[in-house]
Design a protein around this motif. Structure first.
Motif, PDB file in Angstrom:
ATOM      1  N   SER A 128       0.823  -1.210   0.000  1.00 61.26           N
ATOM      2  CA  SER A 128       0.000   0.000   0.000  1.00 61.26           C
ATOM      3  C   SER A 128       0.856   1.259   0.000  1.00 61.26           C
ATOM      4  O   SER A 128       0.561   2.219  -0.716  1.00 61.26           O
ATOM      5  CB  SER A 128      -0.955  -0.003   1.200  1.00 61.26           C
ATOM      6  OG  SER A 128      -0.229  -0.061   2.415  1.00 61.26           O
ATOM      7  N   ASN A 134       1.165   3.903  -3.134  1.00 58.30           N
ATOM      8  CA  ASN A 134       0.863   5.311  -2.875  1.00 58.30           C
ATOM      9  C   ASN A 134       2.000   6.216  -3.322  1.00 58.30           C
ATOM     10  O   ASN A 134       1.786   7.222  -4.018  1.00 58.30           O
ATOM     11  CB  ASN A 134       0.565   5.494  -1.388  1.00 58.30           C
ATOM     12  CG  ASN A 134       0.374   6.928  -0.997  1.00 58.30           C
ATOM     13  OD1 ASN A 134       1.345   7.645  -0.766  1.00 58.30           O
ATOM     14  ND2 ASN A 134      -0.864   7.361  -0.904  1.00 58.30           N
ATOM     15  N   ARG A 189       2.151   8.877  -6.407  1.00 64.79           N
ATOM     16  CA  ARG A 189       2.391  10.277  -6.089  1.00 64.79           C
ATOM     17  C   ARG A 189       3.556  10.851  -6.902  1.00 64.79           C
ATOM     18  O   ARG A 189       3.476  11.969  -7.431  1.00 64.79           O
ATOM     19  CB  ARG A 189       2.674  10.415  -4.582  1.00 64.79           C
ATOM     20  CG  ARG A 189       2.923  11.823  -4.078  1.00 64.79           C
ATOM     21  CD  ARG A 189       1.700  12.662  -4.163  1.00 64.79           C
ATOM     22  NE  ARG A 189       1.883  13.954  -3.514  1.00 64.79           N
ATOM     23  CZ  ARG A 189       1.126  15.010  -3.750  1.00 64.79           C
ATOM     24  NH1 ARG A 189       0.124  14.928  -4.598  1.00 64.79           N
ATOM     25  NH2 ARG A 189       1.346  16.141  -3.117  1.00 64.79           N
ATOM     26  N   ARG A 247       2.849  13.290   2.954  1.00 63.35           N
ATOM     27  CA  ARG A 247       2.300  11.961   2.978  1.00 63.35           C
ATOM     28  C   ARG A 247       2.903  11.191   4.140  1.00 63.35           C
ATOM     29  O   ARG A 247       4.061  10.825   4.130  1.00 63.35           O
ATOM     30  CB  ARG A 247       2.571  11.245   1.652  1.00 63.35           C
ATOM     31  CG  ARG A 247       1.911  11.940   0.467  1.00 63.35           C
ATOM     32  CD  ARG A 247       0.400  11.989   0.668  1.00 63.35           C
ATOM     33  NE  ARG A 247      -0.265  12.626  -0.458  1.00 63.35           N
ATOM     34  CZ  ARG A 247      -1.022  11.957  -1.324  1.00 63.35           C
ATOM     35  NH1 ARG A 247      -1.197  10.675  -1.205  1.00 63.35           N
ATOM     36  NH2 ARG A 247      -1.610  12.603  -2.310  1.00 63.35           N
TER      37      ARG A 247
END
Length: 320
Positions: free
Chosen positions: A59, A63, A67, A170
């Motif tokens: 995950s 991500n 990004r 993030r």
């Protein structure tokens, strides 16, 4: 904000977050740094190879790669149709992060004794020597220390516009691969929106608590916490104030000043790839040659300028 491809700058909206905020919002994430490091230094492109080399969850990896593609640092390219498989290739914007990665690596190796894995030795490919990157003025070619550069906010520069928004940071997910922990003190300095702002204030000459509080616009408890952290890390040194002994004055230590190349390379990258219509967020001049300061890196052994990541070879890593 008008997003540009990886070979042209992103055009920012007037009055929005400036180049400093965008650069720190990207660089201040440790997983992002690690992905860029493996892509730049080792040529890693495929999802499975990133997953194999890093202690990262699916995950988090998905991500961060998404990004990086969204921000124009990588390009997602299909290399197989059945079943569909993709690789993530660095764009020019992504490749241009190599001076930031190099200076972070050098600072951590020199000033942070404890790491979860041994940091490989960097060797200059042309002279063959282990080296440290030397910060130079691109205009006159002379070595530069923090005291040799003066400047401040430019047309798009204010404290409010220079602090990364929380939404651009993030955070690592909990659970497997929650934190790589390979650049621990770098993340303490730039991995938090208030930390990066406080570090910038220190390099711009702030010394007193009220100076940091006024410039950052942060709650006093947050300023106190960040100052305490920086002192614990040995980046700032508290001393009795000139007006009152109980009003502490905070000054950058040798360790703190040694982080200057990271700051300058990050700002330079941000200004080249995120353009505000009003102009630059920060403007610095080299006091000796009096020209706008643009950082360049050189090998401290042979003094030859480093032309790119290909000038640096990394010795094999040994995990702890």
């Amino acid at each position: 904000m008008t997003a540009g491809p990886g070979d042209s700058p992103t055009l920012l909206e007037a009055g929005s977050q400036n180049a400093v905020a965008h650069a720190l919002g990207i660089i201040g994430d440790e997983w992002t740094l690690l992905l860029l490091r493996y892509a730049t230094a080792l040529g890693v492109r495929r999802y499975s190879d990133f997953l194999e080399r890093l202690p990262i969850s699916n995950s988090v990896l998905t991500n961060r790669l998404s990004r990086l593609a969204e921000l124009g640092l990588m390009e997602k390219v299909a290399y197989q149709q059945r079943p569909p498989r993709f690789e993530y290739r660095l764009t020019k914007r992504g490749r241009d992060t190599w001076p930031i990665l190099l200076t972070i690596w050098a600072w951590e190796a020199t000033w942070v004794p404890q790491h979860e894995e041994r940091l490989p030795v960097m060797r200059h490919s042309r002279c063959g020597q282990p080296f440290q990157p030397l910060l130079m003025c691109a205009a006159c070619g002379k070595p530069v220390e923090p005291r040799d550069v003066t400047g401040g906010f430019g047309p798009s520069g204010t404290w409010e516009r220079s602090v990364p928004a929380a939404t651009t940071r993030r955070r690592s997910f909990a659970g497997a691969g929650a934190s790589p922990g390979l650049f621990p003190q770098t993340m303490a300095l730039i991995g938090n929106r208030w930390s990066s702002a406080l570090l910038g204030a220190a390099f711009l000459g702030a010394h007193r608590f009220k100076d940091f509080e006024q410039r950052l616009g942060a709650p006093p408890t947050m300023v106190a916490d960040r100052l305490r952290t920086f002192c614990d890390l040995g980046v700032l040194d508290p001393a009795p104030g000139a007006e009152r002994a109980d009003w502490l004055s905070y000054h950058l230590t040798a360790k703190g000043r040694a982080f200057f190349p990271v700051v300058m390379c990050t700002l330079d990258w941000g200004h080249r790839w995120f353009k505000a219509p009003e102009g630059r967020a920060l403007v610095y001049r080299h006091t000796e040659c009096r020209r706008i300061f643009t950082p360049r890196l050189a090998c401290d052994k042979c003094r030859e300028p480093l032309r790119g990541g290909s000038d640096v070879s990394i010795e094999p890593e040994a995990r702890a």
